[in-house]
Design a protein around this motif. Structure first.
Motif, short mmCIF file in Angstrom:
data_model
loop_
_atom_site.label_atom_id
_atom_site.label_comp_id
_atom_site.label_asym_id
_atom_site.label_seq_id
_atom_site.Cartn_x
_atom_site.Cartn_y
_atom_site.Cartn_z
N ASP A 1 0.82 -1.08 -0.10
CA ASP A 1 -0.08 0.10 0.03
C ASP A 1 1.02 1.30 -0.31
O ASP A 1 1.69 1.19 0.71
N LEU A 2 0.96 2.32 -1.30
CA LEU A 2 1.67 3.24 -1.17
C LEU A 2 0.87 4.33 -1.04
O LEU A 2 1.93 5.80 -1.84
N SER A 3 -0.39 4.42 0.03
CA SER A 3 -0.97 5.70 0.05
C SER A 3 -0.13 6.55 1.05
O SER A 3 -0.77 7.63 0.53
N ASN A 4 0.77 6.14 1.87
CA ASN A 4 1.37 7.07 1.79
C ASN A 4 2.57 7.33 2.11
O ASN A 4 3.94 8.40 2.72
N ALA A 5 3.40 6.67 0.75
CA ALA A 5 4.64 6.73 0.40
C ALA A 5 4.91 8.29 -0.11
O ALA A 5 4.19 9.13 -0.47
N GLU A 6 6.12 8.88 -0.05
CA GLU A 6 6.05 9.94 -0.91
C GLU A 6 7.06 9.68 -2.21
O GLU A 6 7.80 8.54 -2.39
N TRP A 7 6.66 10.52 -3.45
CA TRP A 7 6.97 10.07 -4.57
C TRP A 7 8.35 10.52 -4.89
O TRP A 7 8.38 12.07 -5.43
N ALA A 8 9.82 10.78 -3.84
CA ALA A 8 10.66 11.33 -3.55
C ALA A 8 12.14 10.50 -3.71
O ALA A 8 11.69 9.66 -4.52
N ASP A 9 13.01 11.04 -3.55
CA ASP A 9 14.46 10.70 -3.48
C ASP A 9 14.56 10.83 -2.92
O ASP A 9 14.92 11.24 -1.50
N VAL A 10 15.50 9.53 -2.25
CA VAL A 10 16.25 9.50 -1.45
C VAL A 10 16.98 10.93 -0.33
O VAL A 10 17.26 10.68 0.41
N ALA B 1 13.70 3.10 -0.13
CA ALA B 1 13.38 3.58 -1.06
C ALA B 1 14.36 2.98 -2.14
O ALA B 1 15.43 2.34 -2.66
N ALA B 2 12.96 2.68 -2.80
CA ALA B 2 12.56 1.80 -3.68
C ALA B 2 12.11 2.21 -5.32
O ALA B 2 11.75 3.62 -5.57
N MET B 3 11.46 1.22 -6.55
CA MET B 3 10.93 1.44 -7.28
C MET B 3 9.62 0.95 -7.80
O MET B 3 9.78 -0.22 -7.30
N LYS B 4 8.39 1.33 -7.59
CA LYS B 4 7.42 0.79 -8.29
C LYS B 4 7.28 0.96 -10.34
O LYS B 4 6.88 1.69 -10.55
N VAL B 5 6.79 -0.88 -10.28
CA VAL B 5 6.76 -0.41 -11.51
C VAL B 5 5.09 -0.32 -11.89
O VAL B 5 4.05 -0.96 -11.67
N VAL B 6 5.32 0.49 -12.88
CA VAL B 6 3.86 1.13 -13.43
C VAL B 6 3.54 0.84 -14.66
O VAL B 6 2.46 0.95 -15.17
#
Length: 245
Positions: A94-103, A212-217
């Motif tokens: 669940d990435l609803s609370n994730a930050e779409w950011a850089d480390v 700090a990873a990557m989601k395959v979209v």
């Protein structure tokens, strides 16, 4: 061994999932799974310098068979196991609370010594340009430069570090337990890179603070990049995220 604990937490989450495809390849080993909610792709960086003349004991590939070997001493089995764990994690995450950011955005300005586990030149260069005191450790001698320390020094120097940014390949090469144990002073411990696609709750209770990873979209685009052995092709189908443990 942390990977043993992670595999035990992952196995119950495989119910309802099917193995669609997989590949032990460069630059990433990958596992594609499918369930009622769709498909998910998990990866783990392949470390060719670690591979010897191993015989893979998996004769009938399945998600469970790969995950069961995630803590194997055989690096091929361990890599496939981690890629499968990441695929299951990405299906459920669940990435609803994730930050779409850089480390880089995680680092407080007043941090003292930063350990970088794995030589990541662009990141190291940026940190030094911002006047951070960076110690880069690397196992693969081919990736050393004049500012790189051998990973043999991690045991001695990590207790002095205020922050740790570790390539999640430390899960593949089996050093994660030592890193967590020795980084006793670190108030920030980030596992970074595509190999860190784990469910954050798998690391609850450890010193790891962020993934700090990557989601395959775009699975098709990312998968084509993987099959062609392309870092850039794979990453074009992804989106970076940071999630707190």
């Amino acid at each position: 061994m942390l990977l043993g604990e992670i595999k035990r937490k992952t196995l119950p989450l495989t119910d309802g999932l099917e193995l669609v495809d997989f590949g032990f390849a460069l630059p990433y080993t990958w596992v594609l799974v499918e369930g009622p909610e769709g498909r998910a792709l998990g990866v783990a960086m392949t470390l060719p310098e670690e591979v010897q003349r191993y015989t893979n004991s998996v004769t009938e590939p399945s998600i469970e068979a790969f995950i069961e070997r995630a803590d194997s001493l055989n690096v091929i089995e361990r890599t496939l196991g981690l890629a499968a764990i990441n695929a299951v994690s990405q299906y459920h995450i669940d990435l609803s609370n994730a930050e779409w950011a850089d480390v880089l955005e995680l680092l407080p300005e007043d941090v003292g010594k930063i350990a970088m586990i794995g030589n990541m030149p662009p990141l190291a260069r940026t940190l030094r340009e911002r006047d951070f005191n960076v110690f880069v450790f690397e196992r693969n001698a081919k990736l050393w430069d004049k500012d790189t320390y051998s990973d043999a020094l991690e045991y001695h120097l990590l207790p002095e570090m205020d922050a740790v940014i570790a390539s999640a390949t430390c899960l593949v090469n089996g050093t994660i337990d030592m890193l967590i144990d020795r980084a006793k002073k670190a108030r920030l411990f980030v596992l970074t890179g595509p190999t860190g696609q784990l469910l954050p709750e798998f690391l609850s209770g450890t010193r790891v603070t962020h993934l700090a990873a990557m989601k395959v979209v775009d699975i098709e685009r990312a998968l084509l990049g993987l099959k062609l052995g392309s870092f850039r092709g794979f990453e074009e189908g992804n989106k970076k995220y940071v999630v707190e443990v």
